[in-house]
Design a protein around this motif. Structure first.
Motif, PDB file in Angstrom:
ATOM      1  N   LEU A 137       0.811  -1.443   0.065  1.00 60.98           N
ATOM      2  CA  LEU A 137       0.014   0.056  -0.037  1.00 60.98           C
ATOM      3  C   LEU A 137       0.913   1.366  -0.025  1.00 60.98           C
ATOM      4  O   LEU A 137       0.606   2.160   0.640  1.00 60.98           O
ATOM      5  CB  LEU A 137      -0.775   0.001   1.402  1.00 60.98           C
ATOM      6  N   GLY A 138       1.934   1.379  -0.837  1.00 66.48           N
ATOM      7  CA  GLY A 138       2.833   2.460  -0.954  1.00 66.48           C
ATOM      8  C   GLY A 138       3.799   2.493   0.198  1.00 66.48           C
ATOM      9  O   GLY A 138       4.479   3.495   0.055  1.00 66.48           O
ATOM     10  N   ARG A 139       3.954   1.605   1.162  1.00 68.06           N
ATOM     11  CA  ARG A 139       4.870   1.813   2.223  1.00 68.06           C
ATOM     12  C   ARG A 139       5.919   0.440   2.005  1.00 68.06           C
ATOM     13  O   ARG A 139       5.334  -0.564   1.599  1.00 68.06           O
ATOM     14  CB  ARG A 139       4.005   1.778   3.535  1.00 68.06           C
ATOM     15  N   THR A 140       7.121   0.733   2.828  1.00 71.83           N
ATOM     16  CA  THR A 140       8.048  -0.199   2.515  1.00 71.83           C
ATOM     17  C   THR A 140       7.837  -0.818   3.945  1.00 71.83           C
ATOM     18  O   THR A 140       7.918  -0.096   4.984  1.00 71.83           O
ATOM     19  CB  THR A 140       9.548   0.204   2.525  1.00 71.83           C
ATOM     20  N   VAL A 141       7.786  -2.130   4.124  1.00 70.29           N
ATOM     21  CA  VAL A 141       7.531  -3.158   5.205  1.00 70.29           C
ATOM     22  C   VAL A 141       8.635  -4.039   5.353  1.00 70.29           C
ATOM     23  O   VAL A 141       8.964  -4.632   4.326  1.00 70.29           O
ATOM     24  CB  VAL A 141       6.081  -3.758   4.937  1.00 70.29           C
ATOM     25  N   ALA A 142       9.217  -4.205   6.524  1.00 65.33           N
ATOM     26  CA  ALA A 142      10.015  -4.916   6.945  1.00 65.33           C
ATOM     27  C   ALA A 142       9.521  -6.615   7.275  1.00 65.33           C
ATOM     28  O   ALA A 142       8.485  -6.630   7.829  1.00 65.33           O
ATOM     29  CB  ALA A 142      11.330  -4.401   7.929  1.00 65.33           C
ATOM     30  N   GLU A 143      10.284  -7.639   6.936  1.00 68.23           N
ATOM     31  CA  GLU A 143       9.740  -8.827   7.490  1.00 68.23           C
ATOM     32  C   GLU A 143      10.384  -9.008   9.056  1.00 68.23           C
ATOM     33  O   GLU A 143      11.377  -9.079   9.321  1.00 68.23           O
ATOM     34  CB  GLU A 143      10.571  -9.857   6.536  1.00 68.23           C
ATOM     35  N   GLU A 144       9.170  -8.872   9.848  1.00 69.34           N
ATOM     36  CA  GLU A 144       9.502  -8.736  11.075  1.00 69.34           C
ATOM     37  C   GLU A 144      10.277  -9.811  11.883  1.00 69.34           C
ATOM     38  O   GLU A 144      11.116  -9.562  12.782  1.00 69.34           O
ATOM     39  CB  GLU A 144       8.196  -8.780  11.959  1.00 69.34           C
ATOM     40  N   ARG A 145      10.274 -11.202  11.308  1.00 70.48           N
ATOM     41  CA  ARG A 145      11.054 -12.316  12.023  1.00 70.48           C
ATOM     42  C   ARG A 145      12.433 -11.811  11.931  1.00 70.48           C
ATOM     43  O   ARG A 145      12.969 -12.695  12.677  1.00 70.48           O
ATOM     44  CB  ARG A 145      10.557 -13.672  11.402  1.00 70.48           C
ATOM     45  N   TYR A 146      12.891 -11.170  10.992  1.00 73.63           N
ATOM     46  CA  TYR A 146      14.528 -10.828  10.986  1.00 73.63           C
ATOM     47  C   TYR A 146      14.736  -9.482  11.579  1.00 73.63           C
ATOM     48  O   TYR A 146      15.981  -9.130  11.625  1.00 73.63           O
ATOM     49  CB  TYR A 146      14.850 -10.956   9.287  1.00 73.63           C
ATOM     50  N   LEU A 147      13.998  -8.913  12.084  1.00 73.24           N
ATOM     51  CA  LEU A 147      14.474  -7.677  12.756  1.00 73.24           C
ATOM     52  C   LEU A 147      14.737  -8.180  14.290  1.00 73.24           C
ATOM     53  O   LEU A 147      14.212  -9.114  14.800  1.00 73.24           O
ATOM     54  CB  LEU A 147      13.091  -6.460  12.883  1.00 73.24           C
ATOM     55  N   CYS A 148      15.420  -7.201  14.627  1.00 73.13           N
ATOM     56  CA  CYS A 148      16.076  -7.584  15.932  1.00 73.13           C
ATOM     57  C   CYS A 148      14.870  -7.553  17.205  1.00 73.13           C
ATOM     58  O   CYS A 148      14.017  -6.492  17.324  1.00 73.13           O
ATOM     59  CB  CYS A 148      17.045  -6.619  16.622  1.00 73.13           C
ATOM     60  N   HIS A 149      14.679  -8.581  18.016  1.00 72.91           N
ATOM     61  CA  HIS A 149      13.818  -8.647  18.839  1.00 72.91           C
ATOM     62  C   HIS A 149      14.123  -8.043  20.089  1.00 72.91           C
ATOM     63  O   HIS A 149      15.279  -7.794  20.341  1.00 72.91           O
ATOM     64  CB  HIS A 149      13.473 -10.234  19.313  1.00 72.91           C
TER      65      HIS A 149
END
Length: 527
Positions: A137-149
């Motif tokens: 929807l026009g936004r850049t979204v990160a794959e959360e499982r690879y973001l630092c917990h």
């Protein structure tokens, strides 16, 4: 008992049993022996051996770090597949390589990647390719499982753990006033001059040059920023990214650390969330391995390149194979020198004047990375914030440790690997290269055991990686050098690709220079 007394007491506790405990757990050096790299000097000191094999390709890439791998990717995307990548180590990735210790993946160097902003187009495109980023929807979204917990960072200060790495400051205290003053100064240079990651996307003005002409410490002194807690944190940030403290790096580098990202925020003044970073148990090796995978047999590991000759109709190179003990002659139409610049100067038979000018001005920082396998989780000494991914002690000689098991989904603590980072003074390069693994392991254990006295009893094994020349230190005058810009802008059959071209070492700089050099080599072939 204050923090210093507590740490000294911990060290004293280890004096009788610490060395025995450290050596009781096997300690070993990993990675290729530094003698392999020094073989270059040995072989070049006499007549070079006659090659046993002749090999050809369109493009030869010398160096398999992130820049070399990004060059190979750019060439493939341009339709150039007849390439060969020669790498000193058996495994590609450079400072982003990984390791496996007792079945647990862990890093041997770089261990995270911040979310790129609009300036990092090459890195952003690569992360979209891997599925780490997506457009929704026009936004850049990160794959959360690879973001630092969470929790992400904590600092041991005055007997307690505190969230984040900035030392705490009471409201209205002199420390908080200086925190706010530095935050305002960072925002001002960010607004008036402009900074970006990678740095080549930012303008370079007389104002940038003035910052680059002085040390960060000198700039701080000129702004009356002398608070001990602020200075410790800024020195830590410089050692963490540049391998040297604020009295060595330029003011441009010190401010770039914050202004090219999301600024500096004093406690209580930041309503936003902590910067999101990608991380994996093996660190940035997760990225390096995906860059290297498509190369297959085009990646030639264990190669000591001895000489690179530019000729009118191509490139000739000579390399020694650690596996066969033989030398190989390589012919190519173009070459990408993706090594540190001081190595490129040794390899090229005809050295560009800009390179000759630069190398004596580029000091290199030695590093030690230690991975410690634990049979069970450590207990905290002190109170406060819970165990985090990144754990740092105020005033310690090391840069702290990260927990390779932090990203696992299981809520139960268990066996893990801690990765400790040490940015060493240049005077310790030779002791690092000559030292015994057990002796350096004992230093690492003593440093962490001051925070966790149960460490020696839970330690099973230690692997240590030493980098004699881990990264270029952005000393005053280096980033503004016209010679540095000249090397990055060269066109023709010789392309340079390394984070050294930005005067410091991070993934974004290396990847962008590698991508640029790969595209430049492809353009030369198609001229």
């Amino acid at each position: 008992m204050n923090r210093r007394e507590a740490m000294l007491a911990g060290a004293a506790l280890l004096a009788g049993c610490g060395d025995r405990a450290a050596t009781a757990a096997p300690a070993e050096w990993v990675g290729a022996s530094h003698e392999r790299g020094h073989r270059l000097r040995t072989l070049r000191s006499g007549a070079l051996p006659a090659p046993a094999r002749q090999r050809r390709c369109d493009v030869l890439i010398v160096g398999g770090g992130i820049a070399g791998l990004a060059s190979a990717r750019a060439l493939a995307r341009a339709g150039i597949h007849d390439i060969a990548l020669l790498e000193l180590e058996d495994q590609a990735g450079g400072n982003s390589r990984g390791h496996t210790l007792a079945g647990q993946r862990c890093p041997l160097g770089a261990h995270y990647l911040p979310m790129p902003d609009e300036a990092g187009t090459e890195v952003s495109e690569f992360l979209h390719q891997l599925g780490l980023l997506s457009s929704q929807l026009g936004r850049t979204v990160a794959e959360e499982r690879y973001l630092c917990h969470s929790p992400q960072e904590r600092l041991f200060f005055e007997g307690a753990w505190h969230e984040g790495l900035l030392p705490p400051a009471a409201p209205g205290s002199a420390t908080q006033i200086q925190y706010r003053a530095f935050a305002a100064a960072t925002a001002r240079v960010q607004r008036e001059l402009g900074f970006a990651m990678p740095s080549l996307r930012a303008p370079w003005t007389a104002g940038h040059g003035a910052l680059d002409a002085q040390t960060f410490a000198h700039w701080l002194n000129g702004h009356g920023l002398d608070d001990a807690r602020l200075r410790w944190y800024l020195d830590y940030a410089c050692r963490d990214d540049y391998g040297a403290g604020l009295d060595q790096v330029s003011a441009w580098a010190g401010l770039h650390y914050f202004a090219s990202r999301h600024g500096f925020h004093a406690p209580g003044d930041d309503a936003g969330e902590r910067d999101a970073v990608f991380t994996w148990p093996e660190g940035n090796a997760w990225l390096a391995e995906r860059l290297a995978a498509p190369l297959r047999d085009r990646m030639q590991g264990g190669r000591v390149v001895l000489r690179v000759d530019l000729q009118r109709d191509g490139v000739q190179a000579l390399a020694w194979s650690a596996a066969t003990g033989e030398t190989e002659a390589w012919s190519a139409r173009a070459v990408v020198m993706a090594t540190p610049l001081f190595i490129a100067a040794r390899l090229l038979s005809s050295v560009p004047p800009a390179l000759s000018e630069l190398v004596p001005r580029m000091p290199q920082a030695p590093w030690l990375v230690a991975n410690l396998r634990l049979r069970e989780a450590l207990l905290d000494r002190g109170i406060g914030a819970p165990a985090a991914w990144d754990n740092v002690a105020y005033g310690a000689p090391s840069l702290g440790y990260v927990d390779a098991g932090h990203q696992r989904l299981s809520p139960l603590p268990g066996p893990t690997v801690l990765t400790a980072y040490w940015a060493l003074p240049q005077a310790q390069r030779q002791p690092l290269l000559d030292g015994e693994a057990a002796a350096w392991a004992a230093r690492v254990v003593a440093d962490i055991a001051a925070l966790h006295p149960d460490l020696p009893h839970k330690l099973e094994r230690i692997s240590l990686m030493r980098y004699g020349h881990a990264m270029s230190i952005p000393v005053p005058g280096l980033r503004s050098s016209p010679a540095l810009a000249a090397l990055a802008q060269m066109a023709g059959r010789l392309q340079f690709a390394h984070s050294d071209l930005s005067a410091y070492s991070v993934f974004e700089e290396a990847f962008t220079h590698g991508d640029r050099a790969g595209r430049g080599a492809a353009a030369w072939l198609r001229r």
